[in-house]
Design a protein around this motif. Structure first.
Motif, PDB file in Angstrom:
ATOM      1  N   LEU A  74      28.101  45.427  48.224  1.00 19.96           N
ATOM      2  CA  LEU A  74      27.990  44.907  46.863  1.00 19.96           C
ATOM      3  C   LEU A  74      26.621  45.222  46.265  1.00 19.96           C
ATOM      4  CD1 LEU A  74      29.823  41.527  47.464  1.00 19.96           C
ATOM      5  CD2 LEU A  74      30.646  43.407  46.049  1.00 19.96           C
ATOM      6  N   ALA A  75      25.590  45.257  47.101  1.00 20.32           N
ATOM      7  CA  ALA A  75      24.268  45.633  46.599  1.00 20.32           C
ATOM      8  C   ALA A  75      24.248  47.093  46.142  1.00 20.32           C
ATOM      9  CB  ALA A  75      23.207  45.409  47.683  1.00 20.32           C
ATOM     10  N   TYR A  76      24.922  47.964  46.889  1.00 17.50           N
ATOM     11  CA  TYR A  76      25.019  49.363  46.468  1.00 17.50           C
ATOM     12  C   TYR A  76      25.791  49.493  45.156  1.00 17.50           C
ATOM     13  CZ  TYR A  76      23.535  50.763  51.199  1.00 17.50           C
ATOM     14  OH  TYR A  76      22.838  50.956  52.361  1.00 17.50           O
ATOM     15  N   LEU A  77      26.773  48.636  44.958  1.00 15.08           N
ATOM     16  CA  LEU A  77      27.638  48.699  43.762  1.00 15.08           C
ATOM     17  C   LEU A  77      27.111  47.771  42.681  1.00 15.08           C
ATOM     18  CD1 LEU A  77      31.113  48.674  45.570  1.00 15.08           C
ATOM     19  CD2 LEU A  77      29.931  50.642  44.576  1.00 15.08           C
ATOM     20  N   SER A  78      25.801  47.824  42.422  1.00 16.43           N
ATOM     21  CA  SER A  78      25.163  46.859  41.523  1.00 16.43           C
ATOM     22  C   SER A  78      25.613  46.996  40.073  1.00 16.43           C
ATOM     23  CB  SER A  78      23.642  47.000  41.600  1.00 16.43           C
ATOM     24  OG  SER A  78      23.233  48.323  41.282  1.00 16.43           O
ATOM     25  N   GLN A  79      26.132  48.158  39.682  1.00 17.35           N
ATOM     26  CA  GLN A  79      26.659  48.294  38.322  1.00 17.35           C
ATOM     27  C   GLN A  79      28.006  47.605  38.171  1.00 17.35           C
ATOM     28  OE1 GLN A  79      26.515  52.623  37.759  1.00 17.35           O
ATOM     29  NE2 GLN A  79      24.821  52.300  36.326  1.00 17.35           N
ATOM     30  N   SER A  80      28.677  47.369  39.287  1.00 19.66           N
ATOM     31  CA  SER A  80      30.011  46.779  39.256  1.00 19.66           C
ATOM     32  C   SER A  80      30.018  45.301  39.639  1.00 19.66           C
ATOM     33  CB  SER A  80      30.944  47.544  40.205  1.00 19.66           C
ATOM     34  OG  SER A  80      31.039  48.904  39.843  1.00 19.66           O
ATOM     35  N   TYR A  81      29.112  44.907  40.551  1.00 20.02           N
ATOM     36  CA  TYR A  81      29.137  43.550  41.094  1.00 20.02           C
ATOM     37  C   TYR A  81      27.726  42.973  41.171  1.00 20.02           C
ATOM     38  CZ  TYR A  81      33.897  44.561  42.782  1.00 20.02           C
ATOM     39  OH  TYR A  81      35.236  44.885  42.876  1.00 20.02           O
TER      40      TYR A  81
ATOM     41  N   PHE B  76      33.325  61.022  51.830  1.00 22.49           N
ATOM     42  CA  PHE B  76      32.502  60.211  52.716  1.00 22.49           C
ATOM     43  C   PHE B  76      32.443  58.760  52.247  1.00 22.49           C
ATOM     44  CE2 PHE B  76      30.590  64.322  54.000  1.00 22.49           C
ATOM     45  CZ  PHE B  76      30.647  64.169  55.378  1.00 22.49           C
ATOM     46  N   VAL B  77      33.104  58.451  51.141  1.00 21.69           N
ATOM     47  CA  VAL B  77      33.118  57.074  50.644  1.00 21.69           C
ATOM     48  C   VAL B  77      33.833  56.203  51.667  1.00 21.69           C
ATOM     49  CG1 VAL B  77      33.929  55.512  48.839  1.00 21.69           C
ATOM     50  CG2 VAL B  77      33.055  57.782  48.236  1.00 21.69           C
ATOM     51  N   ASP B  78      33.146  55.154  52.154  1.00 25.10           N
ATOM     52  CA  ASP B  78      33.719  54.335  53.213  1.00 25.10           C
ATOM     53  C   ASP B  78      34.797  53.412  52.664  1.00 25.10           C
ATOM     54  OD1 ASP B  78      32.440  51.342  52.980  1.00 25.10           O
ATOM     55  OD2 ASP B  78      31.088  52.877  52.211  1.00 25.10           O
ATOM     56  N   ALA B  79      35.584  52.864  53.569  1.00 21.84           N
ATOM     57  CA  ALA B  79      36.755  52.078  53.179  1.00 21.84           C
ATOM     58  C   ALA B  79      36.366  50.801  52.427  1.00 21.84           C
ATOM     59  CB  ALA B  79      37.592  51.736  54.409  1.00 21.84           C
ATOM     60  N   TYR B  80      35.281  50.145  52.819  1.00 19.01           N
ATOM     61  CA  TYR B  80      34.885  48.907  52.146  1.00 19.01           C
ATOM     62  C   TYR B  80      34.429  49.182  50.715  1.00 19.01           C
ATOM     63  CZ  TYR B  80      35.141  46.120  56.411  1.00 19.01           C
ATOM     64  OH  TYR B  80      35.578  45.454  57.522  1.00 19.01           O
ATOM     65  N   THR B  81      33.692  50.272  50.506  1.00 20.47           N
ATOM     66  CA  THR B  81      33.298  50.647  49.150  1.00 20.47           C
ATOM     67  C   THR B  81      34.528  50.946  48.305  1.00 20.47           C
ATOM     68  OG1 THR B  81      31.164  51.525  49.889  1.00 20.47           O
ATOM     69  CG2 THR B  81      31.989  52.308  47.785  1.00 20.47           C
ATOM     70  N   ALA B  82      35.460  51.701  48.878  1.00 20.67           N
ATOM     71  CA  ALA B  82      36.699  52.011  48.157  1.00 20.67           C
ATOM     72  C   ALA B  82      37.464  50.738  47.821  1.00 20.67           C
ATOM     73  CB  ALA B  82      37.568  52.944  49.005  1.00 20.67           C
ATOM     74  N   GLU B  83      37.457  49.779  48.745  1.00 19.39           N
ATOM     75  CA  GLU B  83      38.139  48.508  48.519  1.00 19.39           C
ATOM     76  C   GLU B  83      37.563  47.791  47.298  1.00 19.39           C
ATOM     77  OE1 GLU B  83      39.293  45.243  51.673  1.00 19.39           O
ATOM     78  OE2 GLU B  83      37.163  45.111  51.242  1.00 19.39           O
ATOM     79  N   PHE B  84      36.247  47.693  47.212  1.00 17.66           N
ATOM     80  CA  PHE B  84      35.630  46.982  46.095  1.00 17.66           C
ATOM     81  C   PHE B  84      35.774  47.760  44.784  1.00 17.66           C
ATOM     82  CE2 PHE B  84      33.361  44.367  49.287  1.00 17.66           C
ATOM     83  CZ  PHE B  84      33.618  43.117  48.735  1.00 17.66           C
ATOM     84  N   LEU B  85      35.732  49.079  44.828  1.00 16.92           N
ATOM     85  CA  LEU B  85      35.927  49.855  43.609  1.00 16.92           C
ATOM     86  C   LEU B  85      37.351  49.707  43.083  1.00 16.92           C
ATOM     87  CD1 LEU B  85      33.972  53.117  44.507  1.00 16.92           C
ATOM     88  CD2 LEU B  85      33.334  51.382  42.808  1.00 16.92           C
TER      89      LEU B  85
END
Length: 376
Positions: free
Chosen positions: A31-38, A333-342
């Motif tokens: 979620l920290a990496y996806l700061s524009q989204s969350y 290379f996008v991991d499954a958890y990142t894909a899940e949150f996106l």
């Protein structure tokens, strides 16, 4: 209560229930990496030290020790339920009844009654509730489904998830999680009480007093649930039957043979195996055998970011069909958890109802648990 209204451009505000390993290693960094989204605005745990650590490390403004308090906050749109399995239903219903969208870590619940309560809360409040079977969310999974569908009738398949100790992978993940034991006696007792309730109301044979069966049931609900969910998804739902099953005396390894088949096609066997061992190896895949093609999706540990999920395709080639081609596909290379949150962000902003991850789907895992346990 009406669901939280999401701002079209601002990050989705997240409250996390549970500050343990999975939150520290996976959810909070992602979620920290996806700061524009969350934006994580609140965190809750029965350990005060865990809350303080997570707040300081991940710059979370609010921390508490009462799940109801977090769920009632106006600055929370989405609640991530990463608490102990025993409390998943309680926390999901609390969040939904306050109009929050919910992502529940797997297993969704361990009893059908708890699953019913979660589904009723989703319908009653009009919120989005999905289950964290992250492997289903990836673009690689969609590619795998397409390849299997394009490969003709299935003749045989293997579903495997044999994993070494999480500590091996977590210690090399770069996330440096901390573990705390300052849990009040009443919270220890609450978990013990929920564990006993689940043991009395869980599916089939797990209602017995056999400690080994309970251990097997909990393994199916943890490591095993990832693969059984994917198995149902790729092969068209529940198996026709479980023909045979075996579990080691320790309860650390489980094997089962399922029968699948579509109308107008021959039945085929799916051999399933899962277990936990002491070697630093993560061996997880689904391999599908068709007449002229073998398609295999292989997963690495989810605790180390950047390890790709791959698909291997093996098939006959040449004009005479006597050649052989092998191709490895690595779409991302996008991991499954990142894909899940996106994917979850997209669904929440669009108001979409992603039916395959609804509670009414996840509860079917308990049907598969039943099939296995009945053959032991």
């Amino acid at each position: 209560m009406a669901p939280s209204q999401l701002d079209a451009t601002s990050p989705i505000r997240v409250g996390i229930l549970g500050a343990g390993e999975v939150s520290q290693v996976v959810h909070l960094p992602t979620l920290a990496y996806l700061s524009q989204s969350y934006k994580v605005t609140a965190i809750c745990d029965v350990s005060r030290e865990a809350v303080a650590h997570a707040q300081a490390k991940f710059h979370i403004a609010f921390g508490c020790h009462d799940s109801a308090e977090l769920c009632a906050r106006e600055d929370v749109d989405l609640v991530v339920v990463a608490s102990a399995d025993e409390f998943h239903a309680i926390h999901a219903v609390q969040a939904a009844d306050k109009g929050k969208h919910v992502l529940i870590e797997k297993p969704m619940t361990l009893t059908r009654e708890d699953a019913r309560l979660v589904e009723e809360a989703r319908k009653r409040n009009g919120v989005h509730i999905s289950v964290g079977y992250m492997r289903r969310y990836t673009s690689v999974w969609a590619r795998f489904l397409d390849l299997v569908a394009d490969s003709g009738p299935i003749q045989y398949a293997v579903v495997r998830d044999l994993g070494g100790p999480n500590s091996t992978f977590v210690s090399q993940s770069g996330t440096d999680p901390k573990y705390f034991t300052d849990i009040a006696p009443q919270d220890v007792e609450a978990k013990r009480s929920e564990t006993q309730r689940i043991a009395r109301t869980a599916p089939g044979k797990t209602r017995s007093k056999d400690a080994r069966l309970h251990k097997i049931f909990r393994l199916l609900g943890s490591l095993g649930s990832h693969d059984l969910s994917c198995m149902r998804h790729v092969f068209g739902g529940l198996p026709k039957e479980c023909r045979a099953a075996f579990a080691s005396q320790s309860g650390d390894f489980i094997a089962a043979q399922f029968v699948y088949g579509q109308e107008g096609e021959d039945d085929f066997a799916v051999n399933y195996e899962t277990g936990i061992h002491a070697i630093g190896l993560f061996d997880a895949f689904i391999e599908v055998f068709c007449r002229d093609r073998i398609v295999k999706i292989k997963y690495d540990t989810p605790y180390v970011k950047g390890l790709p999920i791959t698909i291997t395709v093996r098939e006959n080639s040449g004009v005479d069909g006597r050649g052989f081609d092998e191709k490895v596909i690595r779409p991302t290379f996008v991991d499954a958890y990142t894909a899940e949150f996106l994917r979850l962000e997209k669904a929440l902003r669009a108001g979409a109802k992603v039916t395959e991850e609804h509670p009414s789907d996840a509860v079917k895992d308990l049907d598969v648990f039943d099939m296995i346990l009945d053959k032991l």
